[in-house]
Design a protein around this motif. Structure first.
Motif, PDB file in Angstrom:
ATOM      1  N   LEU B  46       0.870  -1.170   0.000  1.00 13.44           N
ATOM      2  CA  LEU B  46       0.000   0.000   0.000  1.00 13.44           C
ATOM      3  C   LEU B  46       0.906   1.219   0.000  1.00 13.44           C
ATOM      4  CD1 LEU B  46      -3.089   0.561   0.583  1.00 13.44           C
ATOM      5  CD2 LEU B  46      -2.447   0.699   2.974  1.00 13.44           C
ATOM      6  N   THR B  48       0.514   5.422   0.287  1.00 14.02           N
ATOM      7  CA  THR B  48      -0.454   6.495   0.522  1.00 14.02           C
ATOM      8  C   THR B  48       0.249   7.832   0.496  1.00 14.02           C
ATOM      9  OG1 THR B  48      -0.166   6.495   2.910  1.00 14.02           O
ATOM     10  CG2 THR B  48      -1.842   5.011   2.030  1.00 14.02           C
ATOM     11  N   ILE B  54      -5.030   6.681  -0.387  1.00 16.29           N
ATOM     12  CA  ILE B  54      -4.380   5.526  -0.992  1.00 16.29           C
ATOM     13  C   ILE B  54      -4.053   5.826  -2.448  1.00 16.29           C
ATOM     14  CG2 ILE B  54      -4.687   3.098  -1.645  1.00 16.29           C
ATOM     15  CD1 ILE B  54      -6.424   2.833   0.899  1.00 16.29           C
ATOM     16  N   ILE B  57      -2.072   0.215  -4.502  1.00 15.94           N
ATOM     17  CA  ILE B  57      -2.370  -0.928  -3.644  1.00 15.94           C
ATOM     18  C   ILE B  57      -2.179  -2.187  -4.467  1.00 15.94           C
ATOM     19  CG2 ILE B  57      -4.851  -0.757  -4.179  1.00 15.94           C
ATOM     20  CD1 ILE B  57      -5.383  -1.721  -1.279  1.00 15.94           C
ATOM     21  N   ARG B  77      -8.879   6.432   2.374  1.00 17.11           N
ATOM     22  CA  ARG B  77      -7.645   6.627   3.130  1.00 17.11           C
ATOM     23  C   ARG B  77      -7.310   5.347   3.887  1.00 17.11           C
ATOM     24  NH1 ARG B  77      -9.576  12.069   3.842  1.00 17.11           N
ATOM     25  NH2 ARG B  77     -10.778  11.402   5.641  1.00 17.11           N
ATOM     26  N   PHE B  78      -6.062   5.234   4.293  1.00 15.27           N
ATOM     27  CA  PHE B  78      -5.640   4.033   5.017  1.00 15.27           C
ATOM     28  C   PHE B  78      -6.557   3.750   6.202  1.00 15.27           C
ATOM     29  CE2 PHE B  78      -2.609   2.200   8.270  1.00 15.27           C
ATOM     30  CZ  PHE B  78      -2.709   0.907   7.781  1.00 15.27           C
TER      31      PHE B  78
END
Lengths: 112, 431, 267
Positions: B46, B48, B54, B57, B77-78
């Motif tokens: 991942l 970010t 993100i 991924i 978002r994470f």
């Protein structure tokens, strides 16, 4: 700590048990088992030779009383030989010198 | 195995000395493209932006999440992947620590599957910096920790079971201690009675952690003018000895009321113990039993006592003279169906104190190697230094002596001091 | 009782300046203010502390009864103010501490004369016509994970933090103790924090109040900041262009500027 060691020999008067080391709380049980396993004929005498006895506490004194009761139940007798001073002092304190025959050595104790 | 902070590539496992040799060809056979390895690695990848959006991924993580790439990249978002606890932890720990250190590894979190399930994972992140040192993005690897979590839960279960067992054991122990304390109280008086014209004090020191001692003492009235006392030591230790102690105490109390003559009381006790414990398991005790008759007119206290198998009492005279009160030849109580006991009499003048003790004191081991015994002579000398003091003072001094003997005390010790109060301006209160 | 030891009180900054009290939120300790303190230290006397159960507080002072409601924590704040004999201080509270601050200014208005609420939330769970950001199930899951998961959350609460050769200024001590929280006490604090409903307490706030919320807060959504702003008469709302729930760490410059502006304008 001196581990308890015993040796049995036979005299004309009966068994002689040599007791070496400490007769205390940890070893008294084994000693009592040994004594009560002995078979005595009426009129025989069990002699405890205490020449090598290093230490004796109240559990050891109890074991001697057990021994006395055991031999008396068989119409036999008991005698102590060569009682070290430290144990003699305790035996006198508790009055057992009056009920256990004391001899200076095992030779005297095994005289018929 | 994924490695943190490093783009995975076919040369990861290479021998650096031989870049173009057979090893490189071997690696090329195994991994035909870096992209393939990234997408299908056995862990999630991942990337970010610094605000958590993100940007990239891999397929592995998308498959775990049950999400389409388009729904995630640039849109989530994470923290959107995390449970509430994970979000909180991310905000309060993960993110601040990452900012502080630039990297973070092995953090246990849970990610949410699209279907609502939860996957325990271990997360490691590293901040990638641009050429000017400014933070650019966060690279994160996500390891599937389901097996590990299952193992942890087993550990957790085992730990909880162990804690439960420990709590139960502690509760059992506490109950046992309470029961022992009640039993112990039945063996010793809570406090000594107040006796007009007599100064009395006692101390009990147990050598065993279960607090069930084999020593005992008591002081109690027998009629309008007289009191009885006893102190002794039952052979053996533990609950069996405590049972003998209890039988001994109540037999002596009853015997004293019936016939307070000391030899008579000990004879009664002897019969009871011998009858009860005859055979292969003899139980007996050593005892001093006596009566006290204070005379209010003179301040004197007349003592009659008898002993069976017990070390002699000590008399500390107010004039400094200290001596044993011998009772030789008295037999252990309970050994023979009939036994002889030795009687003795003394008169305590004002300022005199009678001291009874058990052999826990005189048999205490002393010296550096703990092989010598404290002994009768040492006790006599110690007592002589405290002659003329009140019963309380004598007991207090002996308590200090027991403290000094420390682990040299193998056995319980009971102490009982009975004094005729001094007439002159001494002001010790009677107990 | 030694309140300063109980709450690990730290006093720093300008000893002759006005006092600012910085109060951390759930799952944190006073280290969370490490980027805020330098911005205040020149002009203000700065008081930091740890709630009981967090950081280096005296864990033996923990009481499940006392800390089962925010009142218990507010009482701790008042006792810290009394121990230092603070007058006219400004209370800055993050997250749940903002609500603790609401209770504290109500109890000791002579000691606390203004309030700064950083990412506050009076109610985390969605309610009839109110959006708190979490469903009841979310919060139940959070509390259950705290109840049941020794090795998960509690291990996560004290992660093994790797060394950082690039940032030698970070002491080992800080790295190893960052926001350390006792797991048992964290459970109680979490229950108190996430099940509380302090919406009705807001209207009683009678001191100058600054509300700071984040444009993209993952815990408290924008609606919550607006709700707090509307509920507190005369309050000021500043929305920071920040992501996350800890703007004092993720956007320290903007956060510090908003706080110092507010402090400078206080009468």
């Amino acid at each position: 700590m001196n581990p308890l060691q015993t040796t049995i020999r036979h005299a004309p008067t009966g068994p002689v048990l040599e007791v070496n080391g400490d007769l205390d709380y940890t070893s008294a049980g084994e000693f009592r088992a040994l004594i009560t396993a002995l078979t005595l004929q009426p009129g025989q005498r069990l002699v405890l030779d205490l020449t090598g006895l290093e230490f004796c506490d109240s559990s050891g004194i109890t074991a001697m009383i057990v021994a006395r009761n055991h031999v008396h139940a068989a119409d036999a007798d008991i005698a102590l030989a060569a009682v070290p001073d430290h144990t003699l002092r305790v035996l006198r304190m508790v009055g057992l010198d009056q009920i256990l025959a004391l001899h200076p050595d095992s030779e005297a104790a095994t005289r018929p | 195995m994924c490695r943190i902070g490093q783009e995975p590539g076919p040369h990861d496992a290479d021998n650096e000395d031989d870049e173009e040799g057979p090893t490189a060809a071997f690696a090329a056979l195994l991994e035909d493209s870096v992209e393939e390895l990234y997408e299908n690695a056995p862990c999630g990848y991942l990337s970010t932006l610094m605000d958590g959006t993100i940007a990239k991924i891999n397929g592995t993580l998308l498959a775990w999440l049950g999400q389409e790439r388009d729904a995630v990249v640039g849109r989530m978002r994470f923290t959107d992947l995390l449970t509430v606890g994970g979000k909180l932890y991310h905000e309060t720990h993960f993110s601040p620590l990452l900012r502080m250190q630039g990297e973070l590894s092995g953090i246990a979190l849970e990610i949410k599957e699209a279907g609502g399930g939860r996957i325990p994972v271990l997360v490691s992140s590293v901040v990638k910096h641009g050429g000017g040192g400014e933070p650019q993005l966060i690279r994160t690897t996500v390891f599937d920790a389901r097996d590990r979590r299952a193992y942890e839960e087993e550990l957790l279960g085992a730990r909880k079971a162990a804690e439960q067992a420990r709590k139960e054991a502690e509760a059992d122990r506490a109950r046992l201690q309470d029961a022992l304390a009640v039993l112990q109280q039945s063996l010793l008086p809570d406090s000594l009675p107040s006796v007009p014209g007599l100064d009395a004090a006692a101390h009990y020191r147990t050598a065993s952690p279960d607090r069930l001692g084999g020593d005992f003492y008591d002081l109690f009235p027998i009629d309008a003018d007289r009191f009885a006392f006893f102190l002794g030591d039952v052979c053996g230790k533990g609950p069996q000895a405590a049972a003998v102690t209890s039988l001994t105490r109540y037999t002596l109390r009853a015997a004293a009321v019936h016939d307070p003559d000391p030899v008579s009381a000990l004879t009664t006790l002897n019969q009871v113990l011998h009858e009860r414990y005859t055979g292969g398991d003899p139980r007996y005790c050593t005892t001093i039993f006596g009566t006290l008759a204070p005379d209010p007119a003179t301040g004197r206290v007349t003592v009659h006592l008898a002993a069976g198998g017990h070390p002699p009492a000590l008399v500390l005279r107010g004039n400094g003279k200290t001596e044993y009160l011998p009772t030789p030849g008295g037999l252990l109580v309970g050994v023979l169906p009939t036994a002889t006991f030795t009687a003795a009499t003394t008169v305590l003048e004002p300022g005199d104190t009678l001291l009874l003790y058990t052999d826990g004191l005189t048999e205490a081991r002393t010296g550096d190697d703990r092989t010598a015994l404290y002994g009768d002579e040492a006790l006599l000398d110690f007592a002589a230094d405290h002659a003329g003091r009140s019963a309380q003072d004598v007991i207090q001094a002996l308590t200090g002596l027991l403290d000094d003997l420390g682990d040299g005390l193998d056995d319980d010790t009971a102490l009982l001091a009975l004094g005729a109060p001094a007439l002159t301006p001494r002001t010790e209160a009677t107990a | 009782m030694d309140v300063e030891r109980r709450n690990n009180v730290t006093v720093t900054g300008n000893p002759s300046g006005p006092t600012v009290v910085l109060a951390h939120g759930f799952g944190c300790d006073q280290n969370m203010w490490r980027l805020t303190v330098p911005a205040l230290a020149d002009d203000y006397r700065v008081v930091l502390f740890d709630y009981v159960g967090a950081g280096r507080s005296d864990l033996s002072a923990f009481s499940e009864d006392r800390y089962a409601s925010l009142d218990g924590y507010a009482q701790d704040v008042v006792e810290v103010c009394e121990a230092l004999d603070l007058r006219d201080a400004v209370f800055v509270g993050h997250s749940v501490s903002a609500m603790i601050g609401v209770l504290a200014v109500g109890r000791a208005p002579e000691r606390l004369r203004a309030l700064v609420m950083v990412a506050p939330s009076p109610r985390y769970i969605d309610d009839d016509g109110y959006r708190g950001g979490f469903t009841a199930e979310d919060i139940a899951e959070l509390l259950a994970s705290l109840e049941s998961n020794y090795l998960g959350w509690s291990a996560a609460m004290a992660p093994v933090i790797m060394g950082n050769a690039d940032r030698p200024e970070l002491g080992e001590e800080l790295k190893n103790s960052f926001c350390a929280t006792d797991p048992d006490m964290a459970r109680v604090f979490a229950r108190t924090t996430f099940l509380s409903d302090s919406r009705d307490d807001l209207k009683a706030v009678a001191v100058p109040t600054l509300i700071l919320d984040c444009a993209r807060d993952v815990i408290a959504p924008r609606e919550v900041g607006a709700f707090v702003h509307q509920a507190i008469p005369g309050s000021t709302l500043v929305t920071l262009d920040a992501t996350g729930h800890c703007p004092h760490l993720s956007a320290p410059e903007a956060t510090n500027e908003a706080i110092t502006d507010f402090l400078a304008r206080l009468p």
